[in-house]
Write a protein that holds these residues in place. Sequence first.
Motif, PDB file in Angstrom:
ATOM      1  N   GLU A  46     -34.643 -96.894  23.764  1.00 53.34           N
ATOM      2  CA  GLU A  46     -34.856 -97.778  25.103  1.00 53.34           C
ATOM      3  C   GLU A  46     -33.059 -98.080  25.983  1.00 53.34           C
ATOM      4  OE1 GLU A  46     -37.935-101.473  26.474  1.00 53.34           O
ATOM      5  OE2 GLU A  46     -36.720-101.513  24.396  1.00 53.34           O
ATOM      6  N   ASP A  47     -33.331 -98.062  27.315  1.00 55.44           N
ATOM      7  CA  ASP A  47     -32.696 -98.784  27.858  1.00 55.44           C
ATOM      8  C   ASP A  47     -33.501 -99.133  29.254  1.00 55.44           C
ATOM      9  OD1 ASP A  47     -30.352-100.526  29.044  1.00 55.44           O
ATOM     10  OD2 ASP A  47     -29.333 -97.443  29.651  1.00 55.44           O
ATOM     11  N   LYS A  48     -33.445-100.755  29.384  1.00 59.25           N
ATOM     12  CA  LYS A  48     -33.588-101.546  30.224  1.00 59.25           C
ATOM     13  C   LYS A  48     -33.551-101.849  31.723  1.00 59.25           C
ATOM     14  CE  LYS A  48     -36.553-104.735  26.738  1.00 59.25           C
ATOM     15  NZ  LYS A  48     -37.051-106.396  26.298  1.00 59.25           N
ATOM     16  N   SER A  49     -32.542-101.481  31.182  1.00 62.15           N
ATOM     17  CA  SER A  49     -31.659-100.787  33.078  1.00 62.15           C
ATOM     18  C   SER A  49     -31.828 -99.687  33.750  1.00 62.15           C
ATOM     19  CB  SER A  49     -29.611-101.439  32.441  1.00 62.15           C
ATOM     20  OG  SER A  49     -29.541 -99.978  32.177  1.00 62.15           O
ATOM     21  N   VAL A  50     -32.774 -98.867  33.016  1.00 61.75           N
ATOM     22  CA  VAL A  50     -32.969 -97.765  33.785  1.00 61.75           C
ATOM     23  C   VAL A  50     -34.047 -98.147  34.342  1.00 61.75           C
ATOM     24  CG1 VAL A  50     -33.467 -95.221  32.843  1.00 61.75           C
ATOM     25  CG2 VAL A  50     -32.062 -96.402  32.469  1.00 61.75           C
ATOM     26  N   PRO A  51     -34.751 -97.915  35.655  1.00 62.49           N
ATOM     27  CA  PRO A  51     -35.071 -97.809  36.745  1.00 62.49           C
ATOM     28  C   PRO A  51     -36.311 -96.866  36.092  1.00 62.49           C
ATOM     29  CG  PRO A  51     -33.979 -97.344  37.926  1.00 62.49           C
ATOM     30  CD  PRO A  51     -33.262 -97.885  36.820  1.00 62.49           C
ATOM     31  N   GLU A  52     -37.695 -97.283  36.093  1.00 60.21           N
ATOM     32  CA  GLU A  52     -38.636 -96.403  36.316  1.00 60.21           C
ATOM     33  C   GLU A  52     -38.713 -95.053  37.753  1.00 60.21           C
ATOM     34  OE1 GLU A  52     -42.291 -97.887  35.003  1.00 60.21           O
ATOM     35  OE2 GLU A  52     -42.394 -99.416  33.873  1.00 60.21           O
ATOM     36  N   TYR A  53     -39.148 -94.010  37.156  1.00 60.77           N
ATOM     37  CA  TYR A  53     -39.166 -93.045  37.987  1.00 60.77           C
ATOM     38  C   TYR A  53     -40.178 -92.564  38.254  1.00 60.77           C
ATOM     39  CZ  TYR A  53     -37.365 -89.001  40.763  1.00 60.77           C
ATOM     40  OH  TYR A  53     -37.408 -87.169  41.286  1.00 60.77           O
ATOM     41  N   SER A  54     -40.669 -92.093  39.513  1.00 62.01           N
ATOM     42  CA  SER A  54     -41.475 -91.323  39.519  1.00 62.01           C
ATOM     43  C   SER A  54     -41.424 -90.121  40.691  1.00 62.01           C
ATOM     44  CB  SER A  54     -42.883 -92.346  39.728  1.00 62.01           C
ATOM     45  OG  SER A  54     -42.588 -92.725  41.488  1.00 62.01           O
ATOM     46  N   ALA A  55     -42.051 -89.010  40.154  1.00 57.23           N
ATOM     47  CA  ALA A  55     -41.044 -88.066  41.996  1.00 57.23           C
ATOM     48  C   ALA A  55     -42.419 -87.935  42.934  1.00 57.23           C
ATOM     49  CB  ALA A  55     -41.561 -86.664  40.878  1.00 57.23           C
ATOM     50  N   LYS A  56     -41.600 -87.586  43.693  1.00 56.26           N
ATOM     51  CA  LYS A  56     -42.251 -87.572  45.582  1.00 56.26           C
ATOM     52  C   LYS A  56     -42.264 -86.838  46.248  1.00 56.26           C
ATOM     53  CE  LYS A  56     -42.482 -92.705  45.509  1.00 56.26           C
ATOM     54  NZ  LYS A  56     -41.397 -94.336  46.027  1.00 56.26           N
ATOM     55  N   LEU A  57     -43.053 -86.378  46.902  1.00 55.62           N
ATOM     56  CA  LEU A  57     -42.986 -85.005  47.647  1.00 55.62           C
ATOM     57  C   LEU A  57     -41.516 -84.991  48.378  1.00 55.62           C
ATOM     58  CD1 LEU A  57     -47.145 -84.452  48.724  1.00 55.62           C
ATOM     59  CD2 LEU A  57     -45.827 -83.234  46.777  1.00 55.62           C
ATOM     60  N   ARG A  58     -40.845 -84.421  48.558  1.00 58.40           N
ATOM     61  CA  ARG A  58     -39.909 -83.994  49.643  1.00 58.40           C
ATOM     62  C   ARG A  58     -40.820 -83.813  51.040  1.00 58.40           C
ATOM     63  NH1 ARG A  58     -35.724 -81.946  45.677  1.00 58.40           N
ATOM     64  NH2 ARG A  58     -35.968 -83.321  43.901  1.00 58.40           N
ATOM     65  N   ARG A  59     -41.678 -83.651  51.117  1.00 60.10           N
ATOM     66  CA  ARG A  59     -41.565 -82.899  52.717  1.00 60.10           C
ATOM     67  C   ARG A  59     -43.202 -83.076  53.074  1.00 60.10           C
ATOM     68  NH1 ARG A  59     -39.600 -76.821  52.086  1.00 60.10           N
ATOM     69  NH2 ARG A  59     -40.228 -76.065  50.084  1.00 60.10           N
ATOM     70  N   ASN A  60     -43.694 -82.775  53.943  1.00 59.43           N
ATOM     71  CA  ASN A  60     -44.916 -82.270  54.902  1.00 59.43           C
ATOM     72  C   ASN A  60     -46.125 -81.539  54.119  1.00 59.43           C
ATOM     73  OD1 ASN A  60     -44.125 -84.797  55.945  1.00 59.43           O
ATOM     74  ND2 ASN A  60     -43.866 -83.460  57.537  1.00 59.43           N
ATOM     75  N   ASN A  61     -45.473 -80.067  53.747  1.00 60.65           N
ATOM     76  CA  ASN A  61     -46.094 -78.833  53.844  1.00 60.65           C
ATOM     77  C   ASN A  61     -45.126 -78.706  52.474  1.00 60.65           C
ATOM     78  OD1 ASN A  61     -47.568 -79.108  55.721  1.00 60.65           O
ATOM     79  ND2 ASN A  61     -46.537 -78.431  56.936  1.00 60.65           N
TER      80      ASN A  61
END
Length: 355
Positions: free
Chosen positions: A122-137
């Motif tokens: 574990e490394d508490k300094s690493v933020p949680e990451y969640s993938a997001k859509l990069r474009r509208n289509n």
Amino acid sequence: GKARNPRRSAADIQITALPELKIARHWYAQIDSTVLQQNVKRLDTAYKNFFEGRGFPRFKNRSNFMSFTYVMGVKLKGNKIYLPKLGQMRFHNSRSIPDGFTIKACTVRKRQNCWYISLRIEDKSVPEYSAKLRRNNPKVIGCDLGITKLVHLSDGYQIENPKFATNKKAKRTLKIRQRRVSRKVKGSKNRKKAAIRVGRFHQKIGNKRQSHQWKVANKIVSRNVDVIALEDLNISRMMRRCKVTTDKKAGRFLRNGQSRKKGLNRSISDAGWGELILKIEYLAVKQGKITIKINPKHSSQECRNCGHIDKSNRDGEKFMCVECGYHEHADIGAAKTIRDRVLTIVRGPGRETWC
């Protein structure tokens, strides 16, 4: 307000009784205290699962107790590891721990050929990451899992299913080795040696399957897409036994198709769909892509031209609509349907679907 004396769980009561147990049975003092505590917690979890309807706990003895867990006191230095009460020993460091990470737990497992160590860091300094859509289509690819072919993609690409455990050679080898075990005297050393050979063969099959699944997952995730559409499968329910049917007058058991379903269950287990989906999701997060699970109900029976749903639309790998005559490959069509269902979620309803 809060209760002053909250009711303790069975695991907490047993953990507090461990010092007394060490006095009564002196050999328990040779085992690390955190290992004993984790074993009690495992037992508590097993009984919780039992009362929630997930099966009765299996008794563990010297022959089938294969792993134990440390929570503290584990130290690493190069290719040496220190385990409390066991001391320092050499090991093959297959993956070095990055800087800044701390060891939270260490599980030691026994396999047929040697011992394995897995570390939770574990490394508490690493933020949680969640993938997001990069474009509208976004670009979406659909995946339909199968047995004849392991994966059918909506772009027409198909991935073969090697059937590591259910091919003719593997079944014959396993049958011979299991027969050798059954012919040995129970409790003898020769029977244990024969059982180890069976275990090594199963381990070899498992290693091959794992390696192949990582390659398949890389092939799917490395495609030029933003979203990967997967089937939301209830695999344990798919592999349930058929319901028992009886003759009300005679009281005899009737045929329920379980003998045929047994072969299907073995093929599903050999394909390893659940592990493959986990690997695809893991690699997709690393590459910043999104995975969406969708209900695959009637995906291979629904006509993509007129929307008619009928079992008779599909005949093996062939799809021909009985209503409008539309035809295509059944599994590739199912992958396209899964992709289109995810497209309605990502792009919103009322948009055009892909052909």
